[in-house]
Design an enzyme around this catalytic site. Structure first.
Site, PDB file in Angstrom:
ATOM      1  N   PHE A 112       0.823  -1.225   0.000  1.00 42.29           N
ATOM      2  CA  PHE A 112       0.000   0.000   0.000  1.00 42.29           C
ATOM      3  C   PHE A 112       0.850   1.264   0.000  1.00 42.29           C
ATOM      4  CE2 PHE A 112      -0.031   2.381   4.002  1.00 42.29           C
ATOM      5  CZ  PHE A 112       0.717   1.566   4.836  1.00 42.29           C
ATOM      6  N   LYS A 113       2.106   1.144   0.402  1.00 44.63           N
ATOM      7  CA  LYS A 113       2.932   2.344   0.510  1.00 44.63           C
ATOM      8  C   LYS A 113       3.161   3.030  -0.841  1.00 44.63           C
ATOM      9  CE  LYS A 113       4.997   1.202   4.910  1.00 44.63           C
ATOM     10  NZ  LYS A 113       4.454  -0.154   5.204  1.00 44.63           N
ATOM     11  N   ASP A 114       3.010   2.291  -1.929  1.00 44.26           N
ATOM     12  CA  ASP A 114       3.144   2.905  -3.257  1.00 44.26           C
ATOM     13  C   ASP A 114       2.156   4.059  -3.444  1.00 44.26           C
ATOM     14  OD1 ASP A 114       5.161   1.263  -4.317  1.00 44.26           O
ATOM     15  OD2 ASP A 114       3.702  -0.269  -4.921  1.00 44.26           O
ATOM     16  N   MET A 117       3.714   6.994  -1.836  1.00 47.36           N
ATOM     17  CA  MET A 117       5.091   7.253  -2.230  1.00 47.36           C
ATOM     18  C   MET A 117       5.208   7.688  -3.690  1.00 47.36           C
ATOM     19  SD  MET A 117       7.591   7.131  -0.169  1.00 47.36           S
ATOM     20  CE  MET A 117       7.636   5.783   1.003  1.00 47.36           C
TER      21      MET A 117
END
Ligand SMILES: *Cc1c(COP(=O)(O)O)cnc(C)c1O
Length: 471
Positions: A112-114, A117
């Site tokens: 999920f960090k994409d 980011m």
């Protein structure tokens, strides 16, 4: 919109002022002076928006020092079907009646960090191009932040990345995603220690204000406010997908480590999104679960942090938690400062006897934790019932979500990674290897480029300085 520090010692700043910073100058975290309020009419109007338009609306409430035209262009460049596999960006699938999965992990690094980011990468590039400055990003990762950051920043002009990770603690897939990058602006540093040691080094380097200014050190850790705002969007998107009318309550279940993701849920709820509960799930590293059950917040030492099969949650000092506590104590910076001084002095604070802890239920938070055995059982159950393979972190969430199930209230579990990243545990649970998305077939066998170092702040500073001739 102006931002202040959780510890009350920063003069109100604008979004851009925070963008490249880590902690506020007083050691606190940036918070908006107030939460924008979304009334029911606005909510109803937003229901029809696609992800990009929704993101633009929400960002516009928090970012008023980038022009609308530029902001819209940044959003359109970031949230594409090409990067996320579909125009929905975060599709919702139903696992069982009233139990949904919000797919947040279809970006380039399968976590999920994409979502935040990739936005940050484009935002940094935009802001740096305008100012003509360079930036050295220093970060700490237990796996997913680092690869998301590196894939968002690789090849970007004016940006170098120095990413610290605990040596040998990431999955082979995560390691390959980071260490196989050969871009000249990406530097991987494997630290002999655990994640919290890496995070402490980042804090120490950022705390050396002369070094930080000289080498233009910035951060992309989950305390970065822009990341948090980017995550607010998918709570709205998930809520729309799980409801048909604008007064329906939905609960969200969030596999948590650094408290960044669920903090975005808290922000969405404070903005007026009808979220019934924010269900916080931890693994065996249950420092946050302990707080919500007992009122005691006792960050653990690195040596007390257990390595688990949901490694991105192997965190015992939840950086963003201070933001929640700031709201819980009514925005009293002096009180937050005192509580964190208590942690420094005694290793913990205890709100159990305070009226502040009694406010927790009104914030919607409940919590639970999951173990390796729970994880395996949940992965099996979900597979048998729905044919879907969920990753280990997502399984921690689903386990705890089930413990809190309420009739008639849909629960949206956040899918924080794809199972391909944590293959070994999936094989243990199901006796089969999860499918890998296209392009990831043999990444473990790619050549790797990384540096191994002790948990030594000065050595890390030297490494950065040597690679920054000029700035
Ligand atoms: C980062 C991460 C988490 C924890 O999110 P926080 O924002 O740190 O609470 C959970 N699951 C996965 C897969 C992650 O990468």
């Amino acid at each position: 919109m102006k931002y202040v520090s959780t510890r009350g010692g920063m003069k109100p700043a604008r979004f851009r002022d925070l963008l490249l910073e880590g902690l506020a100058p007083d050691g606190g975290l940036a918070m908006p002076e107030h939460y924008p309020q979304i009334d029911r009419a606005t909510l109803a109007a937003w229901r029809a928006l696609d992800y990009r338009s929704l993101a633009f609306e929400i960002f516009s409430l928090f970012i008023d020092d980038i022009t609308a035209v530029d902001l819209r262009a940044l959003v359109d460049r970031t949230y594409t079907a090409r990067t996320y596999g579909s125009d929905e960006i975060t599709p919702l699938v139903t696992l069982a009646p009233d139990l949904h999965l919000l797919q947040l992990s279809n970006g380039p690094t399968l976590a999920f960090k994409d979502i935040a980011m990739q936005f940050l990468g484009n935002l940094f590039e935009h802001v740096l191009a305008e100012s003509g400055h360079a930036l050295n990003i220093l970060g700490a990762t237990s796996g997913d932040t680092g690869s998301a950051a590196e894939h968002a920043m690789r090849g970007k002009r004016g940006i170098r990345v120095f990413m610290l990770s605990p040596l040998g603690a990431m999955s082979p897939f995560q390691t390959a995603q980071m260490f196989s990058l050969m871009d000249a602006n990406i530097h991987n540093i494997a630290i002999r220690g655990v994640f919290d040691d890496c995070q402490d080094i980042v804090k120490a380097v950022s705390g050396d204000l002369a070094f930080k200014a000289r080498y233009r050190i910035g951060t992309v850790n989950s305390i970065n406010w822009a990341r948090l705002v980017a995550q607010v969007v998918f709570y709205f998107k998930g809520w729309f997908a799980a409801t048909t009318s604008d007064d329906q309550q939905v609960s969200f279940c969030v596999p948590s480590g650094n408290f960044g993701n669920i903090c975005a849920g808290h922000v969405a709820r404070c903005m007026g999104l009808p979220i019934r509960r924010l269900i916080l799930a931890t693994n065996e590293n249950n420092v946050l679960d302990e707080f919500f059950r007992t009122g005691v917040y006792r960050p653990r030492k690195g040596a007390e942090t257990r390595q688990t099969s949901s490694p991105s949650m192997d965190i015992s000092k939840a950086s963003n938690f201070e933001r929640y506590v700031y709201d819980l104590v009514g925005g009293d910076g002096a009180r937050v400062r005192a509580l964190w001084r208590e942690i420094d002095a005694r290793g913990a604070f205890d709100l159990a006897a305070s009226g502040e802890f009694a406010r927790v239920p009104a914030t919607g938070f409940v919590s639970g934790h999951s173990t390796h055995a729970d994880r395996l059982r949940t992965i099996r159950d979900v597979f048998e019932a729905s044919g879907r393979i969920v990753d280990t972190h997502t399984a921690d969430g689903i386990k705890v979500a089930r413990d809190y199930a309420e009739p008639g209230v849909p629960v949206v579990c956040l899918e924080t990674a794809l199972p391909a990243k944590f293959e070994a545990t999936i094989v243990e649970a199901l006796g089969r290897v999860p499918e890998r998305p296209l392009g990831f077939a043999n990444i473990e066998s790619l050549p790797k480029r990384f540096e191994v170092m002790d948990a030594d702040t000065e050595a890390v500073k030297r490494f950065i300085a040597e690679r920054c001739n000029g700035i």
